[in-house]
Write an enzyme that holds these catalytic residues in place. Structure first.
Site, PDB file in Angstrom:
ATOM      1  N   SER A 247      -0.865 -18.688 -10.903  1.00  0.00           N
ATOM      2  CA  SER A 247      -1.893 -19.577 -10.629  1.00  0.00           C
ATOM      3  C   SER A 247      -1.764 -20.432  -8.774  1.00  0.00           C
ATOM      4  O   SER A 247      -1.078 -20.350  -8.317  1.00  0.00           O
ATOM      5  CB  SER A 247      -3.237 -20.054 -11.188  1.00  0.00           C
ATOM      6  OG  SER A 247      -4.644 -19.609 -10.448  1.00  0.00           O
ATOM      7  N   LYS A 251       1.570 -20.676  -6.895  1.00  0.00           N
ATOM      8  CA  LYS A 251       1.730 -21.037  -5.082  1.00  0.00           C
ATOM      9  C   LYS A 251       2.906 -22.125  -5.400  1.00  0.00           C
ATOM     10  O   LYS A 251       3.588 -22.102  -4.744  1.00  0.00           O
ATOM     11  CB  LYS A 251       0.523 -22.594  -4.696  1.00  0.00           C
ATOM     12  CG  LYS A 251      -0.934 -21.138  -5.539  1.00  0.00           C
ATOM     13  CD  LYS A 251      -2.373 -22.255  -4.535  1.00  0.00           C
ATOM     14  CE  LYS A 251      -3.673 -21.882  -5.112  1.00  0.00           C
ATOM     15  NZ  LYS A 251      -4.571 -20.528  -5.046  1.00  0.00           N
ATOM     16  N   TRP A 338     -10.758 -12.522  -7.295  1.00  0.00           N
ATOM     17  CA  TRP A 338     -10.457 -13.995  -6.734  1.00  0.00           C
ATOM     18  C   TRP A 338      -9.227 -14.314  -5.747  1.00  0.00           C
ATOM     19  O   TRP A 338      -9.214 -14.515  -5.070  1.00  0.00           O
ATOM     20  CB  TRP A 338     -10.907 -15.214  -8.166  1.00  0.00           C
ATOM     21  CG  TRP A 338     -10.935 -16.694  -6.794  1.00  0.00           C
ATOM     22  CD1 TRP A 338     -10.100 -17.248  -7.699  1.00  0.00           C
ATOM     23  CD2 TRP A 338     -12.005 -17.692  -6.075  1.00  0.00           C
ATOM     24  NE1 TRP A 338     -10.603 -18.882  -6.876  1.00  0.00           N
ATOM     25  CE2 TRP A 338     -11.568 -18.317  -6.416  1.00  0.00           C
ATOM     26  CE3 TRP A 338     -13.016 -17.084  -4.985  1.00  0.00           C
ATOM     27  CZ2 TRP A 338     -12.199 -19.326  -5.418  1.00  0.00           C
ATOM     28  CZ3 TRP A 338     -13.222 -17.742  -4.218  1.00  0.00           C
ATOM     29  CH2 TRP A 338     -13.464 -19.070  -4.068  1.00  0.00           C
ATOM     30  N   HIS A 388      -7.873 -13.142 -14.833  1.00  0.00           N
ATOM     31  CA  HIS A 388      -6.769 -14.487 -14.357  1.00  0.00           C
ATOM     32  C   HIS A 388      -6.284 -15.157 -15.681  1.00  0.00           C
ATOM     33  O   HIS A 388      -7.033 -15.856 -16.671  1.00  0.00           O
ATOM     34  CB  HIS A 388      -7.246 -15.218 -13.896  1.00  0.00           C
ATOM     35  CG  HIS A 388      -6.221 -15.980 -13.010  1.00  0.00           C
ATOM     36  ND1 HIS A 388      -5.709 -15.570 -12.119  1.00  0.00           N
ATOM     37  CD2 HIS A 388      -6.528 -17.160 -12.788  1.00  0.00           C
ATOM     38  CE1 HIS A 388      -5.253 -17.122 -11.578  1.00  0.00           C
ATOM     39  NE2 HIS A 388      -6.242 -18.191 -12.199  1.00  0.00           N
TER      40      HIS A 388
HETATM   41  C1  GCU Z   1      -9.078 -22.146  -9.368  1.00  0.00           C
HETATM   42  C2  GCU Z   1      -8.353 -21.358  -7.900  1.00  0.00           C
HETATM   43  C3  GCU Z   1      -7.473 -20.821  -7.724  1.00  0.00           C
HETATM   44  C4  GCU Z   1      -6.174 -21.302  -8.403  1.00  0.00           C
HETATM   45  C5  GCU Z   1      -6.895 -21.460  -9.738  1.00  0.00           C
HETATM   46  C6  GCU Z   1      -5.640 -21.700 -10.882  1.00  0.00           C
HETATM   47  O1  GCU Z   1      -9.537 -20.145  -9.123  1.00  0.00           O
HETATM   48  O2  GCU Z   1      -9.491 -21.352  -6.595  1.00  0.00           O
HETATM   49  O3  GCU Z   1      -6.763 -21.057  -6.094  1.00  0.00           O
HETATM   50  O4  GCU Z   1      -4.911 -20.790  -8.690  1.00  0.00           O
HETATM   51  O5  GCU Z   1      -8.064 -22.496 -10.333  1.00  0.00           O
HETATM   52  O6  GCU Z   1      -4.839 -22.391 -10.600  1.00  0.00           O
HETATM   53  O7  GCU Z   1      -6.382 -21.290 -12.535  1.00  0.00           O
END
Ligand code: GCU
Length: 412
Positions: A247, A251, A338, A388
């Site tokens: 997540s 990134k 998402w 997720h």
């Molecule tokens: C939020 C955010 C995402 C990210 C996620 C996470 O949902 O919007 O961009 O990847 O958190 O880190 O679990």
């Protein structure tokens, strides 16, 4: 908080494929001056152009580091995980002048080998959350409040010990001959918008501008500093350090892999917007949503592209391409709309031309595979059924991928 976001499917976003706008991706193999990129040497130049754009317009630039980092082993066990692993905790004290910050590395190494290949990745809630082992230190840093984990005053307690163990299948990883190096991302930079005062930011004194680093670049910098340490540790095979993240930390893993070529392999688990997913699709999380919820993650320039993704000088396939020719793995989850699973697949797909310049194959398919059908050669991809998260299934694919690309590392 990180855990609360795990199952979220935020409202007001587009989750309808038929509403994805038509878009043209920035050409990977055309230089800023319009010239076609064909050989590896030209790619090296093109790669720098792309890198500079991501640095200036998306993640932000790291200021010069004038401090020093001292590593101290604070614990050592020969018999961790029921005798499978050596376990060490290492304090990395980052110092600049009279300011310092401690970052704690938790290292599990297979007892079976001398210099182990290692998966390096941040954890979300502290080193003590990745394992039920009672003697791993509880993170002393600021952590997000979380009722489930019993955190009410931004301090972790025993209540969260082992709470994220499912995201770190240590038995599997260690018994296959790989080590794990993990640290809490909040040690490097607490994940909230404080104007870049806390975390390691306190150790830098340069003034900020619109291209200065956000937290993702700061976390990526932290991974490189851990790499500096791992390179000196004879128990680690520094040529086989694989950077991994889920997540927001996925990134981070991608940007770390792009910024620092010492990482031999890069794994992005459900990294979504600002990670592997194509921004121009505006599916699920968008640039304006991410910049609004997390104004500290990217550089200020990235905000220029709120609701204007089509004007971005880059898109995320180019981030993945920066990792070439090193193996990279992108993974999605079917219910994690998402993060835009198809956008992540397309990010991986459109990175292929960079790998082709090295004579390497990417995904080996044009179609997004069905769930539980991992694909790819130098670019790996799978879609997992479910939400997720990072699971044992995901790790199994990463271990298989590592075995394939680093056959000397596979457990004998
Ligand atoms: C939020 C955010 C995402 C990210 C996620 C996470 O949902 O919007 O961009 O990847 O958190 O880190 O679990």
């Amino acid at each position: 908080t990180a855990t609360a976001s795990l199952n979220a499917q935020p409202e007001g976003a587009n989750y309808d494929e038929s509403k994805v706008p038509e878009y043209i991706l920035p050409a990977l193999l055309v230089g800023n001056d319009g010239s076609a990129v064909s050989g590896r040497q030209q790619w090296e130049r093109r790669r720098k152009e792309i890198y500079d754009l991501f640095e200036r317009e998306v993640y932000g630039a790291v200021p010069a580091w004038r401090g020093k980092i001292t590593a101290t082993e604070i614990s050592h066990r020969q018999d961790a995980l029921g005798g499978l692993a050596l376990r060490r905790e290492i304090r990395l004290r980052m110092q600049n002048g009279d300011k310092s910050r401690d970052v704690f590395l938790l290292l599990y190494l297979p007892r079976s080998r001398k210099a182990a290949p290692v998966f390096l990745g941040y954890n979300f809630s502290g080193n003590h959350t990745v394992t039920a082992e009672k003697d791993v230190h509880i993170s002393p840093s600021w952590v997000a409040n979380n009722k489930e984990l019993g955190i009410t005053d931004n301090r972790a307690t025993e209540a969260s010990r082992g709470s994220r163990a499912s995201a770190w299948p240590l038995q599997d990883i260690l018994s296959r001959g790989y080590g794990v190096a993990t640290l809490y991302y909040g040690d490097v930079d607490p994940d909230f918008d404080d104007g870049f005062k806390n975390g390691v930011h306190a150790l830098f004194d340069q003034p900020r501008d619109s291209a200065s680093w956000g937290s993702i670049a700061t976390w990526a910098w932290g991974l490189s500093r851990v790499m500096d340490y791992l390179e000196k540790d004879p128990a680690v095979n520094a040529k086989e350090v694989f950077v991994i993240g889920h997540s927001r930390l996925g990134k981070t893993a991608l940007w770390a892999g792009a910024s620092d070529r010492r990482f031999a392999m890069v794994i992005s688990n459900e990294s979504g917007c600002g990670g592997a997913a194509i921004s121009r699709r505006k599916f699920g999380e968008t640039v304006s949503r991410i910049n609004t919820s997390f104004p500290h993650w990217f550089c200020d320039n990235f905000k220029k592209y709120n609701d204007k993704e089509e004007t971005l000088p880059v898109d995320q396939h180019e981030l993945i391409a920066l990792i070439a020719p090193r193996p990279v793995y992108v993974a999605s989850a079917s219910e994690d709309l998402w993060s835009d699973p198809r956008g992540e697949f397309l990010g991986a797909k459109n990175a292929e031309p960079a790998y082709r310049l090295f004579g390497l194959r990417g995904l080996k398919t044009d179609e997004m595979p069905a769930p539980e059908h991992p694909v790819g050669d130098f670019i790996g991809y799978h879609l997992r059924t479910g939400k997720h998260d990072i699971t044992r299934y995901d790790w199994t694919q990463y271990l298989n991928f590592a075995d394939r690309h680093f056959p000397g590392s596979a457990a004998r």
